[in-house]
Design a protein around this motif. Sequence first.
Motif: not given
Length: 668
Positions: A2-5, A8-9, A12, A251
């Motif tokens: 589960k990736f954190d911010e 995710d960035q 992305d 995370e």
Amino acid sequence: MKFDEIGDQIIDSDLTEALHAFTFQVIRRWQILDRQKNLNTQALPLVGTKNEYVTVQEAQLTLKTKANLSLESALTDMELQGQALRKRLGSQVVLWPFSEKLHASLAKGVGSKIRLALPEQLFTELYAAKFSKSKISYVTFRNQVYYKLLEEFSLKKAFLIYLFGATPYAWGTKASESQVSPKRSVAAQAKLADTGIKLSGTYQEPSEMQTKGVHYMEFDLLDFDPFHENGVTAHQLRLLEVMAGYFLLNESTTTPSDLQAAESLAKEVARENPFAKSQIFVQANTFLKQLDRFAQKFGYAKWQGTFDVLKKRLETPAETPSARLLRTQGKHETLADYSVFLAQNYQEAALLKEPSRDKNTQTILDEAIISGLSYQEVMPSQGIIEVNGKMLKRGIQTTRESTIMTELWQQKQLAKQYLSGQAVNTSQAWIVNNRQELKQLYPTLKGKAVIVKNAVGDSKAQTQLFRLPPTQAELTRAFEEQAKETTQVMIEQVVQGSVYRALVVNDEIISLVERIPANVVGDGRSTLKELINRKNARARAEFETITLGEIERETLKAQGLKLESVIPRGIQVLLRYDATFNTGLQAYEVLDEVDSSYLTEIKRLAEALQLHDGALDIIIPNIYQPYTEQAQLTFLNAHAYPALALNEYVLLQTEKQPIAQKVIAQFK
């Protein structure tokens, strides 16, 4: 997972390649013993040891690799340094192969310090893309990322101690091995009092970290591997690299109580019987599987071999380093005796070992390390090295007009690797030798705009640039076409910006042209075929002639055009996306328009390559914006014999540029 911010960035922003750009520096310190296990008291035949790589104090030898090396480069550097020093030390002394002193009288500790740093470009791109909006400073953001990694690694100290613990006894206390029970890692147990893992940097005072930022993580917790002459192994570095990537993306829910519990658990594991199934087996097994899934997902090279070794250690306690030492001690009365036996073997093997490089090159490298001169292997297979700023081939200094550098320029990937160590931005590229390698590489290339070209020498008409990410079938076809002309194919990630060629003569830039792909401009009446024929009829040089080959036809098809299509007035149609020589490219002179800061940087690049006369191909997004950061100029290729016609026949000039006169003028 589960990736954190941050994770995710990274996904992305397509920054996952940064996971493979972590850098290392390894510091190793050994006690120097004579063959009877006493501290060495004899003068050592070392010269120039007060340098950044080698230091000798009392009976301790410290080797420090160059900073900010890739994982593979760090391994190579450790091997080079170890071989150089062992050969110089001779056979009468040995390097005690443990992270626990045999003799407690020396002030400094022994063992390894492994420094791991994240690429600066990753921080800058993440901060610009998202985290600058949080109103925290850039340095604070960097520090927060490193603090996150520190906490996550701290939770896994027991995991690292179990896998790499290799100091069963506290020899420095003089306690007899027969009177104490062996431990998994006496050294780690002691270092836990000083955290064993910390954040640091090149500061005068630790308090400067808050304002200047964390420079790297430092691991003091992993024991020397006594079964490896270098002490620090690829498995250690590779595990740290994968763990750092995993922690970076995932995370974190760490609490202070978690950290306190982890510290206590690490001490307990360090004290365990090496042959016992560890109390952390279940959680360690689960975590190793999570790392494996992560490593497979993000394509970590050579991970499988490391995973297999670590999995075996986890499932079979007798395979852990401490247990293996005790199990293989054999006829030796004590483990200390056995360890000196191993150390003697490493010394003797170094003296007998045939160099993997040619003898002249190896001799020069050894001397450079001992003397503290800067050194770099540029083309190992050709015996080309750089020592103290001078390029040598097989131990012979090159002349100003260096044939050695010409060979380097021809090997595009090696030229990129060399310049990346000189603070020059280079595009990501991969060398592919066959279809099987391409198939294995495709998951990494998927979703990327790439160019497929010759890896050696000038690119030719078979070069194909994909502005949109190609399918596997399209990439395979492009590879096969290129493979007809060369044994090595380069697949290079497309960098945004315009391509320029700088013509350098006698260290001066006499022309800088923008390379424009083959194209025609519509008049609203003529078909595409008529426009091409008309342009070819007035071609002023061979390179301007447009040939309608397979790549040109595919490019037109991608734009929904046919040869019978009438092109509206003023609309430019590209027939190729790459500006490769002999495919109809054109040029536009910008030497008088480009901001002078780029000319300074191009000269620095030419100097780094020792290119006094030749040409450089580079990418610049905006020649009018002053050069202030490395990403604004990307190196592509260097040429010893560039086609002068490219700089002679330029757009918007009725007469060709007097390039020949400019060349001659530089040598008057």
